[in-house]
Design an enzyme around this catalytic site. Sequence first.
Site, PDB file in Angstrom:
ATOM      1  N   HIS A  23       9.960   0.062   7.729  1.00 30.44           N
ATOM      2  CA  HIS A  23       9.241  -1.178   8.054  1.00 30.44           C
ATOM      3  C   HIS A  23       9.264  -2.247   6.951  1.00 30.44           C
ATOM      4  O   HIS A  23       9.768  -3.343   7.138  1.00 30.44           O
ATOM      5  CB  HIS A  23       7.757  -0.883   8.323  1.00 30.44           C
ATOM      6  CG  HIS A  23       7.468   0.184   9.311  1.00 30.44           C
ATOM      7  ND1 HIS A  23       7.498  -0.028  10.662  1.00 30.44           N
ATOM      8  CD2 HIS A  23       7.110   1.491   9.153  1.00 30.44           C
ATOM      9  CE1 HIS A  23       7.159   1.086  11.301  1.00 30.44           C
ATOM     10  NE2 HIS A  23       6.925   2.015  10.401  1.00 30.44           N
ATOM     11  N   ASP A  46       0.849  -1.201   0.000  1.00 29.37           N
ATOM     12  CA  ASP A  46       0.000   0.000   0.000  1.00 29.37           C
ATOM     13  C   ASP A  46       0.884   1.251   0.000  1.00 29.37           C
ATOM     14  O   ASP A  46       0.872   2.017   0.947  1.00 29.37           O
ATOM     15  CB  ASP A  46      -0.955  -0.022   1.217  1.00 29.37           C
ATOM     16  CG  ASP A  46      -0.226  -0.078   2.555  1.00 29.37           C
ATOM     17  OD1 ASP A  46       0.950  -0.504   2.602  1.00 29.37           O
ATOM     18  OD2 ASP A  46      -0.817   0.329   3.580  1.00 29.37           O
TER      19      ASP A  46
END
Length: 325
Positions: A238, A9
């Site tokens: 991340h 995303d």
Amino acid sequence: MEKIILDCDPGHDDAIAILLAAGNPNIELLGITTVAGNQTLPKVTRNALAICAAAGIEVPVAAGASVPLVTPQVVAEDIHGDTGLDGPVLPEPTFELDPRHAVDFIIETVMSHEPKTVHLVPVGPLTNIALAMRKEPAIIDRVKSVILMGGSYTRGNSTVCAEFNIYVDPEAAEAVFRGAWDVTMVGLDLTHQALATAELQDRVRAIGGDLAQFVLDIWGFVGSAYKKVYEFDYPPVHDAVCVAALADPQLLTCAKAFVTVELHGQWTKGMTVANFADVPGMHHGSSEGLPMGAATTDVAMKLDWDRFADLVVDSISALAASKGQ
Ligand code: PIR
Ligand code: CA
């Protein structure tokens, strides 16, 4: 060579995951699928195409789920901005989207490769993966592993207890954790060790050229957001950790746990509850009335940051070199 489908995303750290997947010689990026998360589906899909254009990447990009399975949609505008990838100049796409829905792309790609050769790397909410499991359960046995960014065992970022990717679609996440496949959870405990420090940013600056600048602009925006929202000195990268872990099996130290998702708590919805099998002080015998399952999830505990930084820098250098920069 590890074959992967990157379900994402984008998203600032998702962008670095894409660059690592395309630029690392040990990874074969079969395709990119998108899911609503950091921003709406049209925005994150557009960003995926823009990242490919910026880096000269040409792989199938397929758009997936625009809303979570059950919970109302939430986006992360405070961290990722209005576009979902605020900061860098976003180039126009250089190719068309794959016509398939991400769920069909995942199923067809997994089923058309040899068993146990394709890894799923979900680094956004788990909606597409849960839908693919339900539409074609045979993928569960066929994929080599699932290595996801999400959850944590000590903290949250959307709420005190819940990490964003799990919080956005907890039911989908629970389905993925319950699947009979090899799952590695790369949660916040781990990814908060994967910081884009001044040293890493300097090494990328030294590469020079448009792509290096694109990455620095990404870290510039998300670095300020992380300072403002979480008082971090540097932004975590991340999602890139999941790809890096497949490129370098020595990158992470993991421990086995039973992991389940809190679906109904007033304060804890979207929290990952982890019962570790062999970590002293982090194991709880399952009590009557609340039976715990087997400790089958690999939970990432410790990152070798030096190796991670090398992988990030090397992939950007390789992509920049193949663009002639
Ligand atoms: C990061 C994310 C969402 C919200 C915040 N506050 C920070 C995104 C990242 O793209 C990553 O996949 C995961 N979700 C971290 O929670
Ligand atoms: Ca993400």
